[in-house]
Write an enzyme that holds these catalytic residues in place. Structure first.
Site, PDB file in Angstrom:
ATOM      1  N   LYS A 141      78.297  13.170  -8.557  1.00 59.82           N
ATOM      2  CA  LYS A 141      79.954  13.128  -9.399  1.00 59.82           C
ATOM      3  C   LYS A 141      79.958  11.909  -8.311  1.00 59.82           C
ATOM      4  O   LYS A 141      80.648  10.997  -8.896  1.00 59.82           O
ATOM      5  CB  LYS A 141      80.387  14.292  -8.175  1.00 59.82           C
ATOM      6  CG  LYS A 141      80.378  15.934  -8.697  1.00 59.82           C
ATOM      7  CD  LYS A 141      81.428  15.746 -10.070  1.00 59.82           C
ATOM      8  CE  LYS A 141      81.039  17.239 -10.252  1.00 59.82           C
ATOM      9  NZ  LYS A 141      79.912  18.544 -10.959  1.00 59.82           N
TER      10      LYS A 141
HETATM   11  C1  LIG Z   1      79.261  18.880 -12.075  1.00 59.24           C
HETATM   12  C2  LIG Z   1      77.530  19.342 -11.268  1.00 59.24           C
HETATM   13  C3  LIG Z   1      77.216  20.240 -12.104  1.00 59.24           C
HETATM   14  C4  LIG Z   1      78.177  20.418 -13.637  1.00 59.24           C
HETATM   15  O1  LIG Z   1      78.085  19.428 -14.935  1.00 59.24           O
HETATM   16  P1  LIG Z   1      78.726  19.283 -15.736  1.00 59.24           P
HETATM   17  O2  LIG Z   1      78.927  17.252 -15.847  1.00 59.24           O
HETATM   18  O3  LIG Z   1      80.352  19.427 -15.457  1.00 59.24           O
HETATM   19  O4  LIG Z   1      78.483  19.311 -16.519  1.00 59.24           O
HETATM   20  C5  LIG Z   1      75.831  20.323 -12.649  1.00 59.24           C
HETATM   21  N1  LIG Z   1      75.400  20.472 -11.128  1.00 59.24           N
HETATM   22  C6  LIG Z   1      75.949  19.957  -9.801  1.00 59.24           C
HETATM   23  C7  LIG Z   1      75.285  19.811  -8.784  1.00 59.24           C
HETATM   24  C8  LIG Z   1      77.071  19.250  -9.845  1.00 59.24           C
HETATM   25  O5  LIG Z   1      78.457  19.075  -8.796  1.00 59.24           O
END
Ligand SMILES: *Cc1c(COP(=O)(O)O)cnc(C)c1O
Length: 466
Positions: free
Chosen positions: A112
């Site tokens: 993120k």
């Molecule tokens: C947010 C997240 C996901 C999922 O990603 P999306 O974009 O919501 O599909 C998978 N793994 C981790 C560690 C995340 O923080």
């Protein structure tokens, strides 16, 4: 570049407005009016460029009209300068076919950060141009919250209210949010699931009485700017593995369908992507949708991969819109049906539009554990549970052995230490850049998962519209 809404009736907006708005006024999600396209030569010319230069080339068409190339480079240099490795998103080889793309070298240890570090700077830049103030409300299954808070803490023109499901995020995730002591940061633990939190946030946006009092914005992956920033690492990785001469497959641990949608965008822009493997845990609405056309909401089951414990994937609407022929009015109708009954069938056009590029897999706790052990015993890599879900799906995929499969490593294993220790017997150490996370004092407010409780709290603490 102009952006249009998946539900067809919100006004087309430029990049700056779309970034600040988050969600469309018709409840839809924004995406570009037309996909920019890169020639083979343009893709080949990315070989050897730094991450920041790659980012500038890939994102320039999307920000055209709102940011100059110089401004974009400046923001990328700042955002990616906060990562702990020069490559920003390094590739690690596991065996002759399997690779990991490590996306967790940012300040809060999950992918993120790649998007949110940039988004925080974009907000600041656009707000200073208009002398405006922003109230961010968001829901998090753990990683978005910490990354967003890190990206905006202490910024004067922004208040952030972050809802997380009480008791359903890891201790590292919670502390990364609740130990940030800045006057503009408000953490709320709600008595409910992530889906409840996300529904409350949507309701705040859609309630004119509430939303007109503040300039609300979203940091969830419904915000287009986040997806745009994630497109970059698909190019960066693919070019390093031989694109455009060679096709590359990606396996993506998926929850809200943001990360894998960025891979779809890269493919629409001309990157030779052989396949996008959508890896879900037992909360498998996306697997059912992509394999049978059945998009019906089940009950959320808590797993060792909390960031994927989701039964409604907001960004899936973007795929349904684009792959299904871009009919906003029809999609608005379809989504109204889904919101009323919590179930819908994909149309034939939507299924066919997705079938060429996407495959999917549902990975249970055993599959996840085996993948963690395989990476550790075979490749010496300690991987987090989310990454393991992706890797398990990658290993099960039926793809020509000459095609590299890149699993997106979405979180640092230390973020989910207990689950990693259970599977591998090794407890990953917290990286030094996390510092004294367990010594710092926490602050958050517990609230019931009701619209009245949440809006009352936000109204009391946010800066109203001037
Ligand atoms: C947010 C997240 C996901 C999922 O990603 P999306 O974009 O919501 O599909 C998978 N793994 C981790 C560690 C995340 O923080």
């Amino acid at each position: 570049m102009k952006y249009i809404s998946t539900r067809g009736s919100a006004p087309a907006l430029g990049f700056e407005e779309v970034t600040l708005a988050g969600l469309g006024s018709d409840g839809g999600l924004y995406l570009p009016e037309a996909w920019p396209s890169f020639t083979r030569d343009q893709i080949a010319a990315l070989a050897g460029l730094s991450y920041v230069e790659t980012a500038v080339r890939v994102m320039a068409p999307f920000v055209a009209g709102s940011l100059s190339e110089e401004e974009l480079r400046d923001l990328c240099t700042q955002a990616y300068g906060r990562f702990s490795v020069d490559a920003v998103t390094p590739l690690v080889q596991l065996d002759h076919q399997h690779w990991l793309l490590e996306l967790f070298h940012g300040p809060t240890l999950a992918f993120k950060d790649v998007a949110l570090q940039l988004l925080g700077l974009l907000f600041e830049k656009f707000l200073s141009r208009r002398d405006d103030h922003l109230t961010i409300v968001g829901a998090t299954s753990g990683d978005t919250g910490s990354a967003a808070i890190d990206a905006v803490a202490g910024r004067e023109k922004i208040d952030i209210f972050m809802l997380h499901p009480d008791g359903r995020v890891s201790d590292v995730q919670r502390r990364q949010m609740t130990t940030v002591r800045a006057p503009n940061v408000h953490n709320i633990a709600i008595d409910g699931s992530f889906d409840d939190a996300q529904a409350l946030v949507k309701q705040m946006f859609n309630d004119p009485g509430f939303s007109s009092r503040f300039r609300l914005s979203a940091v969830n992956s419904i915000n287009w700017a986040r997806l745009m920033a994630q497109v970059v690492y698909y190019f960066y990785a693919a070019v390093r593995l031989g694109a455009p001469e060679r096709e590359i497959a990606f396996s993506v641990p998926t929850g809200n369908f943001g990360d894998v949608f960025a891979g779809y965008v890269a493919s629409r822009m001309g990157l030779p992507v052989r396949q996008l493997i959508v890896a879900t845990n037992v909360n498998d609405i996306l697997h059912r949708a992509l394999s049978d056309g059945d998009y019906s909401q089940g009950k959320v089951v808590a797993t060792a991969t909390p960031s994927m414990d989701i039964q409604v994937s907001s960004n899936f609407e973007r795929l349904l819109f684009d792959a299904g022929g871009r009919d906003g009015a029809a999609l608005a109708e379809q989504m109204r049906g889904f919101e009323a009954t919590k179930a819908m069938r994909l149309t034939n056009a939507q299924r066919e539009g997705a079938a060429g590029l996407f495959s999917s897999a549902r990975v249970d706790a055993d599959g996840m554990t085996l993948a963690m052990r395989w990476a550790y015993e075979g490749g010496g890599q300690v991987i987090d549970p989310h990454t393991a879900v992706g890797l398990c799906a990658a290993k099960g995929a039926d793809i020509d052995p000459a095609i590299p499969i890149v699993t997106l490593a979405t979180a640092h294993p230390a973020k989910f230490r207990d689950a990693v220790e259970r599977a591998t017997g090794t407890r990953p150490a917290l990286p030094a850049r996390i510092g004294s996370l367990f010594d710092r004092e926490e602050a958050y407010t517990k609230l019931p998962a009701t619209f009245e409780a949440i809006t009352g709290f936000v109204a009391e603490h946010a800066t109203a519209r001037g």
